[in-house]
Design an enzyme around this catalytic site. Structure first.
Site, PDB file in Angstrom:
ATOM      1  N   GLU A   1       9.277  -4.147  10.586  1.00 33.19           N
ATOM      2  CA  GLU A   1       9.627  -2.764  10.127  1.00 33.19           C
ATOM      3  C   GLU A   1      10.086  -1.783  11.347  1.00 33.19           C
ATOM      4  O   GLU A   1       9.639  -1.767  12.201  1.00 33.19           O
ATOM      5  CB  GLU A   1       8.517  -2.155   9.121  1.00 33.19           C
ATOM      6  CG  GLU A   1       8.840  -0.793   8.757  1.00 33.19           C
ATOM      7  CD  GLU A   1       7.941  -0.513   7.706  1.00 33.19           C
ATOM      8  OE1 GLU A   1       8.106   0.727   7.277  1.00 33.19           O
ATOM      9  OE2 GLU A   1       6.842  -0.966   7.211  1.00 33.19           O
TER      10      GLU A   1
ATOM     11  N   GLU B   1      -1.282  -5.487   8.656  1.00 35.33           N
ATOM     12  CA  GLU B   1      -0.387  -5.034   9.920  1.00 35.33           C
ATOM     13  C   GLU B   1      -1.144  -5.195  11.023  1.00 35.33           C
ATOM     14  O   GLU B   1      -2.432  -5.242  11.196  1.00 35.33           O
ATOM     15  CB  GLU B   1      -0.313  -3.378   9.545  1.00 35.33           C
ATOM     16  CG  GLU B   1       0.625  -2.993   8.409  1.00 35.33           C
ATOM     17  CD  GLU B   1       0.725  -1.530   8.372  1.00 35.33           C
ATOM     18  OE1 GLU B   1       0.122  -0.941   9.230  1.00 35.33           O
ATOM     19  OE2 GLU B   1       1.139  -1.027   7.317  1.00 35.33           O
TER      20      GLU B   1
ATOM     21  N   ASP C   1      -1.171  -6.178  -0.228  1.00 34.89           N
ATOM     22  CA  ASP C   1      -1.525  -5.764   0.929  1.00 34.89           C
ATOM     23  C   ASP C   1      -2.928  -5.420   1.028  1.00 34.89           C
ATOM     24  O   ASP C   1      -3.450  -5.073   0.158  1.00 34.89           O
ATOM     25  CB  ASP C   1      -0.769  -4.196   1.263  1.00 34.89           C
ATOM     26  CG  ASP C   1       0.269  -4.148   1.934  1.00 34.89           C
ATOM     27  OD1 ASP C   1       0.834  -5.290   2.411  1.00 34.89           O
ATOM     28  OD2 ASP C   1       1.132  -3.282   1.854  1.00 34.89           O
TER      29      ASP C   1
ATOM     30  N   ASP D   1       0.721  -1.213   0.070  1.00 33.12           N
ATOM     31  CA  ASP D   1      -0.024   0.094   0.012  1.00 33.12           C
ATOM     32  C   ASP D   1       0.635   1.234  -0.064  1.00 33.12           C
ATOM     33  O   ASP D   1       0.280   2.238  -0.224  1.00 33.12           O
ATOM     34  CB  ASP D   1      -0.772   0.041   1.029  1.00 33.12           C
ATOM     35  CG  ASP D   1      -0.391   0.029   2.642  1.00 33.12           C
ATOM     36  OD1 ASP D   1       0.843  -0.247   2.492  1.00 33.12           O
ATOM     37  OD2 ASP D   1      -1.098  -0.098   3.528  1.00 33.12           O
ATOM     38  N   SER D   2       2.116   1.014   0.009  1.00 37.86           N
ATOM     39  CA  SER D   2       3.191   2.260  -0.107  1.00 37.86           C
ATOM     40  C   SER D   2       2.971   2.935  -1.531  1.00 37.86           C
ATOM     41  O   SER D   2       3.480   3.909  -1.819  1.00 37.86           O
ATOM     42  CB  SER D   2       4.485   1.737  -0.206  1.00 37.86           C
ATOM     43  OG  SER D   2       4.773   0.472  -0.913  1.00 37.86           O
TER      44      SER D   2
END
Length: 274
Positions: free
Chosen positions: A187, A120, A88, A49-50
């Site tokens: 991360e 996440e 994602d 999703d970056s």
């Protein structure tokens, strides 16, 4: 008819089996042409999703939608022959309930042909991970710095500096492993803690701003290639500087257009001789 069977992509089980054997090479990918270039060299392509920040100019990933992830996921799958492809789940598409998470993941799996989804979260998402895995959805976990929680975390910062924060990340990683994730991203986490967690888990850890001791590494491909001119985190190493190359090429094109040198005769179609 060809006697050669089409090569199958690596599966999530293949990635899990690399624990303690081979380092997992992972990069983000968002388009078919880039996926084709990365595929021979990567074990896992992550449609992150970056893309909201890298492709759409957003300040965070929070505004990314399921429609966006489905479109880019399909594009990457079209360009991948070898690498496992994970997409994602964007913010808001899985947190409401485990049933909502399943429907979101199901859509991505069906519409893109990807091999699994990433979400996440730690202890609070363990039940959801277990629910998805039990229903045939491979899950890639993500602990430590979680970009989707940037608004409550106080911005993008490294994690695990305090004893309480470190212990929470340990619990998160253990919970996601026990829930059935095939691997997990660590991360923005202090190096000794990422090293410790990697040694404690039976599934691969993929580091980004974590530790060389992680079982694999992931970076945003535009950061690797020097194409993204936004914020450059400490953990990014640029293996090329393509931004200036692109700018120079476009400058040359613009000059030739303005000077009337492009297109030249060889770039035009002429009447066929009769």
């Amino acid at each position: 008819m060809s006697t050669h069977a089409k090569q199958k992509r690596l599966t999530t089980a293949s990635i899990r089996a690399m624990k303690g054997r081979d380092r997992v090479v992972c990069l983000t990918a968002y388009t078919t042409p880039i996926a084709r270039l990365l595929d021979p060299h990567c074990d896992l392509l992550l449609v992150g999703d970056s893309l909201g920040m890298v492709l759409y100019g957003m300040d965070t990933t929070v505004g990314v939608t399921l429609d966006m992830m489905a479109a880019h996921g399909l594009a990457v799958v079209r360009g991948a022959e070898r690498a496992c492809v994970i997409v994602d789940l964007p913010f808001g598409s899985y947190q409401v309930s485990k049933e909502r998470a399943f429907l979101s993941a199901l859509r991505l799996m069906q519409e893109t042909g990807c091999d699994g989804v990433k979400l996440e979260g730690g202890e609070e998402m363990a039940e959801t991970v277990e629910f998805l895995v039990a229903r045939g959805i491979p899950v890639f976990g993500h602990v430590g710095l979680m970009p989707q929680l940037v608004n409550t975390a106080g911005g993008f910062r490294s994690m695990g500096h305090s004893d309480a924060e470190a212990e929470k990340i340990r619990r998160d990683a253990a919970a996601i492993e026990q829930a059935g994730a095939f691997a997990l991203v660590i991360e923005g986490t202090v190096e000794p803690l990422a090293r410790e967690i990697t040694a404690s888990l039976s599934v691969p850890t993929i580091g980004i701003g974590a530790s060389v001791a992680c079982d694999g590494q992931v970076l945003v491909v535009d950061d690797v290639l020097g194409l993204f001119d936004g914020f450059k985190p400490k953990f990014v190493k640029r293996f090329a500087e393509l931004g200036p190359v692109v700018s120079s090429a476009v400058q040359s094109y613009a000059l030739e257009v303005r000077d009337g040198r492009f297109p030249a005769h060889e770039h035009t179609f002429q009447p066929r001789k009769r």
